[in-house]
Design a protein around this motif. Structure first.
Motif, short mmCIF file in Angstrom:
data_model
loop_
_atom_site.label_atom_id
_atom_site.label_comp_id
_atom_site.label_asym_id
_atom_site.label_seq_id
_atom_site.Cartn_x
_atom_site.Cartn_y
_atom_site.Cartn_z
N UNK A 66 -13.85 27.17 -17.16
CA UNK A 66 -12.78 29.07 -16.45
C UNK A 66 -14.36 29.46 -16.17
N UNK A 67 -14.05 30.90 -15.28
CA UNK A 67 -14.63 31.75 -14.85
C UNK A 67 -14.95 32.87 -15.75
N UNK A 68 -13.37 33.54 -16.43
CA UNK A 68 -13.89 34.70 -16.54
C UNK A 68 -13.96 34.83 -18.01
N UNK A 69 -14.99 35.97 -18.53
CA UNK A 69 -15.30 36.13 -19.85
C UNK A 69 -14.49 36.53 -21.02
N UNK A 70 -13.08 37.21 -20.53
CA UNK A 70 -12.92 37.94 -21.92
C UNK A 70 -11.32 38.42 -20.98
N UNK A 71 -10.61 38.61 -22.10
CA UNK A 71 -9.83 39.56 -21.39
C UNK A 71 -8.23 40.46 -22.18
N UNK A 72 -7.94 41.46 -21.32
CA UNK A 72 -8.01 43.09 -22.57
C UNK A 72 -6.12 42.78 -22.61
N UNK A 73 -5.23 42.71 -23.19
CA UNK A 73 -4.01 43.30 -22.91
C UNK A 73 -3.22 44.42 -24.02
N UNK A 74 -2.17 44.76 -23.10
CA UNK A 74 -2.07 45.92 -23.62
C UNK A 74 -1.04 44.94 -24.78
#
Length: 238
Positions: A66-74
């Motif tokens: 995948x290409x996304x380096x990280x994810x923040x979800x509330x």
């Protein structure tokens, strides 16, 4: 003129009351906002079952695919108030003002993460775009509205450097494999971004992270056009 008249009629027939408890005053009152639990942990965007990672970084194994380096979800999309709020935000009656309480949830999550605001200090906010036809129908891009609010807190610039070239069917109606095919090659980047040098760090903004097909495709296009790092931030995650 039509939009103004529509808004007046909407206010007449749908006065500002809490979408959950129906108390007058706010679209989500303080009491109901407190019923939405902010996530204690962040997870790799793509691991299944979900794997806790530091501040939502994509794990090394998933980074290979995948290409996304990280994810923040509330918060979790399982919360009934969140489900209702996001539905009313994105679909008729298109309650644009919900961007404020929903963005507050993201801001509260950011406050819990050590040093994350300083980490994002040299990033640029990029809302996930919607097609022109959808924009005309809804009147606003929900991701753009969230970005406006959160960018003030982070003190970083918002740029609309992504365009959605094709009006695709809604992702919610499709399976995981269909979502990947549906969103493939629908985004393009602005020429000014492509010519802006190599130190491009992007923080994508969207409402819900489900399979990650849309956000990962946006990250792919951005990286192919020189982005050094691409993270995403959303209200909720399924």
């Amino acid at each position: 003129m039509w939009k103004t008249a529509s808004k007046i009629l909407l206010n007449l027939f749908l006065p500002k009351t809490c979408i959950n408890c129906k108390k007058n005053g706010e679209l989500i009152c303080v009491d109901c906002l407190s019923l939405i639990e902010i996530s204690e942990n962040q997870y790799c965007p793509f691991c299944f079952p979900p794997k806790i990672t530091k501040q939502g970084k994509t794990c090394p194994n998933c980074k290979k695919q995948h290409f996304l380096d990280g994810l923040i979800c509330a918060t979790s999309f399982d919360n009934k108030i969140i489900k209702q709020a996001i539905h009313l935000f994105k679909y008729p009656p298109f309650l644009k003002e919900l961007s404020k309480p929903l963005s507050c949830l993201i801001i509260n999550q950011l406050k819990l993460l050590n040093n994350i605001t300083s980490y994002f200090s040299d990033f640029v906010f990029v809302p996930i775009p919607i097609a022109k036809k959808r924009m005309l129908f809804r009147g606003f891009n929900q991701s753009q509205e969230l970005a406006k609010e959160i960018s003030i807190f982070l003190n970083i610039e918002t740029k609309n450097i992504l365009t959605k070239k094709i009006n695709t069917p809604p992702q919610t109606t499709l399976s995981k494999n269909q979502r990947i095919k549906n969103i493939l090659n629908v985004f393009s980047t602005d020429k000014s971004f492509e010519n802006a040098g190599s130190n491009k760090k992007i923080l994508l903004v969207d409402d819900v992270f489900t399979t990650g097909s849309t956000i990962n495709e946006a990250a792919r296009i951005l990286k192919e056009n020189g982005a050094k790092e691409v993270w995403a931030i959303t209200i909720a995650r399924e």
